[in-house]
Design a protein around this motif. Sequence first.
Motif, short mmCIF file in Angstrom:
data_model
loop_
_atom_site.label_atom_id
_atom_site.label_comp_id
_atom_site.label_asym_id
_atom_site.label_seq_id
_atom_site.Cartn_x
_atom_site.Cartn_y
_atom_site.Cartn_z
N GLN A 662 90.45 26.11 -16.20
CA GLN A 662 91.44 26.68 -17.12
C GLN A 662 90.89 26.80 -18.53
OE1 GLN A 662 94.04 28.05 -16.07
NE2 GLN A 662 94.13 27.23 -14.00
N LEU A 663 90.14 25.81 -18.98
CA LEU A 663 89.60 25.88 -20.33
C LEU A 663 88.49 26.93 -20.43
CD1 LEU A 663 89.57 22.14 -21.40
CD2 LEU A 663 91.21 23.92 -21.96
N ARG A 664 87.81 27.16 -19.34
CA ARG A 664 86.84 28.27 -19.37
C ARG A 664 87.56 29.61 -19.49
NH1 ARG A 664 82.70 26.08 -14.76
NH2 ARG A 664 81.48 24.73 -16.12
N ARG A 665 88.73 29.71 -18.88
CA ARG A 665 89.51 30.95 -19.03
C ARG A 665 89.90 31.16 -20.49
NH1 ARG A 665 94.52 30.65 -15.09
NH2 ARG A 665 94.75 32.86 -15.68
N LEU A 666 90.04 30.06 -21.23
CA LEU A 666 90.52 30.15 -22.61
C LEU A 666 89.40 30.04 -23.65
CD1 LEU A 666 93.66 27.88 -22.19
CD2 LEU A 666 93.67 30.34 -22.67
N GLN A 667 88.16 29.91 -23.20
CA GLN A 667 87.08 29.64 -24.15
C GLN A 667 86.88 30.77 -25.16
OE1 GLN A 667 83.74 28.95 -21.65
NE2 GLN A 667 83.42 31.09 -21.14
N ARG A 668 87.25 31.99 -24.80
CA ARG A 668 87.07 33.11 -25.71
C ARG A 668 88.23 33.27 -26.68
NH1 ARG A 668 82.93 35.87 -25.06
NH2 ARG A 668 83.73 37.61 -26.29
N PHE A 669 89.16 32.33 -26.65
CA PHE A 669 90.35 32.42 -27.50
C PHE A 669 90.47 31.22 -28.43
CE2 PHE A 669 91.07 34.64 -23.51
CZ PHE A 669 91.43 35.90 -23.95
N THR A 670 89.36 30.70 -28.88
CA THR A 670 89.40 29.54 -29.76
C THR A 670 88.86 29.90 -31.14
OG1 THR A 670 87.21 28.79 -29.11
CG2 THR A 670 89.06 27.94 -27.86
N VAL A 671 89.38 29.21 -32.14
CA VAL A 671 88.92 29.33 -33.52
C VAL A 671 88.73 27.92 -34.06
CG1 VAL A 671 89.46 30.17 -35.84
CG2 VAL A 671 90.13 31.52 -33.85
N GLN A 672 87.65 27.72 -34.80
CA GLN A 672 87.40 26.41 -35.40
C GLN A 672 88.20 26.28 -36.70
OE1 GLN A 672 85.39 23.99 -34.00
NE2 GLN A 672 85.24 25.37 -32.25
N ILE A 673 88.95 25.17 -36.82
CA ILE A 673 89.67 24.89 -38.05
C ILE A 673 89.30 23.48 -38.51
CG2 ILE A 673 91.58 26.38 -37.33
CD1 ILE A 673 93.26 23.85 -36.91
N PRO A 674 89.47 23.18 -39.80
CA PRO A 674 89.14 21.83 -40.28
C PRO A 674 89.95 20.76 -39.55
CG PRO A 674 89.43 23.33 -42.12
CD PRO A 674 89.89 24.07 -40.89
N ARG A 675 89.31 19.63 -39.27
CA ARG A 675 90.02 18.55 -38.58
C ARG A 675 91.23 18.07 -39.38
NH1 ARG A 675 87.48 16.78 -34.18
NH2 ARG A 675 85.25 17.25 -33.96
N LYS A 676 91.10 18.04 -40.70
CA LYS A 676 92.22 17.62 -41.53
C LYS A 676 93.41 18.55 -41.32
CE LYS A 676 93.56 16.73 -46.32
NZ LYS A 676 93.12 16.75 -47.75
#
Length: 727
Positions: A662-676
């Motif tokens: 499932q996470l591979r299906r979603l891997q192209r839909f992620t954006v990095q944001i600050p941990r804070k």
Amino acid sequence: MDELAHVDERGRGQLLSEHLRGTAELAKAFADKFASGASAELAALAHDLGKTQPAFQGRLRGENRRVRHAYVGAAELFARGELGCLLAAAVAGHHGGLADFIEFAQGIRAELDQARRHLAKARERGFSANLPQYSDGPPFLKDEVAHEFWLRMVFSALVDADYLDTERFFDPERAGRRDGALSIAEMKARLDDFLAGMTRDAEPSPINAFRARVLAQCRAAASLPPGLFSLTVPTGGGKTLSSMAFGLDHAAKYGLERVIVVIPYTSIIEQNSQVYRGVFGDEAVIEHHSAVKMEMAPCAEVSTRARLAAENWDSPLVVTTSVQFFESLFANRPGRCRKLHNIARSVVVLDEVQTLPAKLLAPILDGLNTLARDYGVSIVLSTATQPALRHRDGFPLGLTDVREIVTDPLSLFKATSSRTNVTWPADLNLPTTWEALADRLAGEACVLCVVHRRDDAWRLTTMLDQRLGNEQTVHLSATMCAEHRLATINAIRATLRDGRPIRVVSTQLVEAGVDLDFPVVYRALGGLDSIAQAAGRCNREGRLAQGRVEVFVAQSNPPRGVPTKALEVTRGLLAGRGALDIHDPEIYDEFFQRLFFLTDSDAKDIQGKRKRLAFKQVAEAFRMIEDDWSEGVIVPFGRAADVIDDIDRRVQNGSPISWRHQLRRLQRFTVQIPRKTADEWRVRGHLLPLGEEVAWRLSPDVFQSVYDQRFGLVIRDGESWMPSLIV
């Protein structure tokens, strides 16, 4: 007593003796490729001896208890000399991972007597727990670092064999789906047919003649003995297919098992994979990369052969990222290490090799030298801007005996040098204001501008919008998820193909392998290799008499670290030489020598940790991308919303879920944001969990307010909120 290794949901048991033999047969076959079959076989025969404990057998019968079992087989091997101690570490870590050796040795010594008593009682009950004497030791174990690398490879063979034999028992149908891959010979035949058709249909032109010349030289060099190679070809020279032709021809001649294509950015994996699928078919191309971090999880669903092959790279063609390849090479976790033995006796094509991080060069180059020297791997360093990675005086860690595939790289660069004209800044200390740059770009009908940072891209795009009115500028940066970027790149290609006006502002992610062809390119002064890569997006197909590349001094600086040092090296070269010829391959050798001199090639003492066999410390320290500041968040962009809804339904219904799939299906839909920011958003309910916090996704309501269809995930307070990155 018939000890069992596993019991399935129907109560059917697998005999421990059968599991040990089955795992040992597979492990031996895997490790025979690097003269270590007997070692892997011995480790496999010992790995589950702890399951002979009555307490573990009670657990299999349904008793609610936790039982440690790996230490029993480890203790049996530990007393068998130096290599036996190494194998004991592999056995002890076959579930939890390779521990730092000193910590492991201290722990196992306290377990020896108890482990021996367990085995003695098992023998009294009739279990045959006699292991063969250690019978082989590869001749290349000459120092601690070689020991460290070898143990990780044997560990890989053991872990993969254990996974596969267990899978055969629990789910033989799923295990059967792993079969059916094309052979190297079949792959080669398909590529031959494709290239013949491409040559037949190609229109006569200088660029097609140039690409044919590169392809012919790649195929001729494939007969050279295995080892280290460089492929130095100008951008637009057809490296994607030519390097594949070399890889398959070379593999066919020398009996190598697969071609692994290693690409620096996920943003160009899809592009290259589309090319390969067009040649070999969908099922033949195994993509393995992920934008979502997770440990290996049990897979409860029957998957396709391609998805299964991504687990252990058991396929003739694998396309992966530099992060996945090199972090796996120095990993300690079973799931991450599982694939490593399948790198042995393969061809590894390192695309855009100049992007390797300078601060990790010592372990990376040592790993590449070791793969080529001891594990039958042929490695191709492919780029237009060849870094100075060869062994030389003052650079003892460099690669040895590297052979150039193209017989005369300089002539190739001269043949393409007329495609672009590069204009350098008249004053290296006088930045161009954003307003002046926006004015210049507004006056271009079709132009690409590459800037240092996400903030720069947002600022310049909005300034151009103000000048152009309704004619919007196209923006590209990592504030957009990968699926969004790919759609935008495809739209840019369509516009360029139709000859319509377009202005694009992008961060560095548009460089190094993205096939775009602009008549004019602007590039912020930075590393010489980056400038050359940006220039490779100018007049790429040679349709114009000459394209134009304008280098400007930006008001902002590149990110700290290597990008800033690369800028200073370029400044130094310009100050000493005047205008630089980006079509001269020798200039990059000087550029990278200066850059490497300024950079600690082992900033985290990874080589020192490897000498101490500190496997866990090495895995924690070896990070291709320093992203402690950020966290990947899934955004419901496009079809991701349907995938998320499907997951929610499965969770609510209690249906089995393969989180990895499932996470591979979603891997192209992620954006990095600050941990804070991520922590704050969780408190506010802006981020919602997938499952039991397997990953975090942006809530649909917040997505509508913060995800812009041009800029991606941005929150404006005068300027973009994002910390600046190069991609």
